[in-house]
Design a protein around this motif. Structure first.
Motif: not given
Ligand code: ADE
Length: 184
Positions: A86-87, A96-97, A111-113, A143-144
């Motif tokens: 989550s964000v 986010a994906i 989610v990646l910061d 993918h992210l």
């Protein structure tokens, strides 16, 4: 249906409860969180099998985190990154994906910061997780990471389950069967 599955990972044995996840399929529930002995041992064994240069380990919240922590220290990589579900308010420009996983019945996010994304750009990364099963979570993670310009050079997990057991692009320590639910 069988109620338990006896898992062996090197010198360690665990009895896993078999839990239905749909009307027709069940899994042997492998919960790494809290099992410090197995986490440490599995990290040592995986470290022996990682024979490719890399900059960072990346894991997925939440069950991969203790494994990535141990593996980072053992391989002398003091910093690793966590893809969150989550964000968080403290993130800057999060990316986010969507993701689906075998053990969660709703759509999830990965989610990646944005600050972490900058550090990962152009870097060689290894994705670490507890179990690779359908490959859905792994594919979302890849993918992210590609989206932010990181190069995934290896994937590793303690166990490969069901469809993942034949994958030759992952390092894992043992396999886990999936089970049919009778009288479905
Ligand atoms: N067998 C399993 N136990 C726990 N988490 C899982 N995720 C995917 N397969 C799993």
């Amino acid at each position: 249906m069988q109620k338990e599955y006896e898992l062996t990972i090197g010198k360690l044995k665990r009895t896993l409860p078999i839990i239905p996840i749909t009307d027709t399929a069940a899994i042997a529930s492998f919960v790494l969180l809290g099992d410090a002995e197995l986490t440490h041992y599995a990290a040592k064994e995986l470290a022996k099998r990682i024979n490719i240069p890399f900059d960072y380990l990346v894991t997925l919240e939440s069950k991969g985190i203790p494994l990535a922590q141990e593996l980072s220290l053992i391989t002398h990589h003091p910093r690793y990154f966590v893809l969150r579900k989550s964000v968080k308010a403290y993130m800057r420009n999060p990316i986010a994906i969507g993701m689906r996983s075998i053990t969660t019945d709703y759509h999830q996010k990965l989610v990646l910061d944005g600050c972490d994304a900058e550090k990962l750009r152009g870097k060689r990364v290894i994705i670490v997780d507890d179990v690779i099963s359908t490959g859905g979570s792994l594919a979302s993670a890849e993918h992210l990471l590609k989206k932010v310009g990181a190069q995934v050079v290896q994937r590793c997990s303690i166990l490969a389950e069901g469809p993942a057991v034949n994958r030759d692009d992952c390092v894992f320590l043992n396999t886990l069967p999936m089970f049919a639910v009778k009288n479905a």
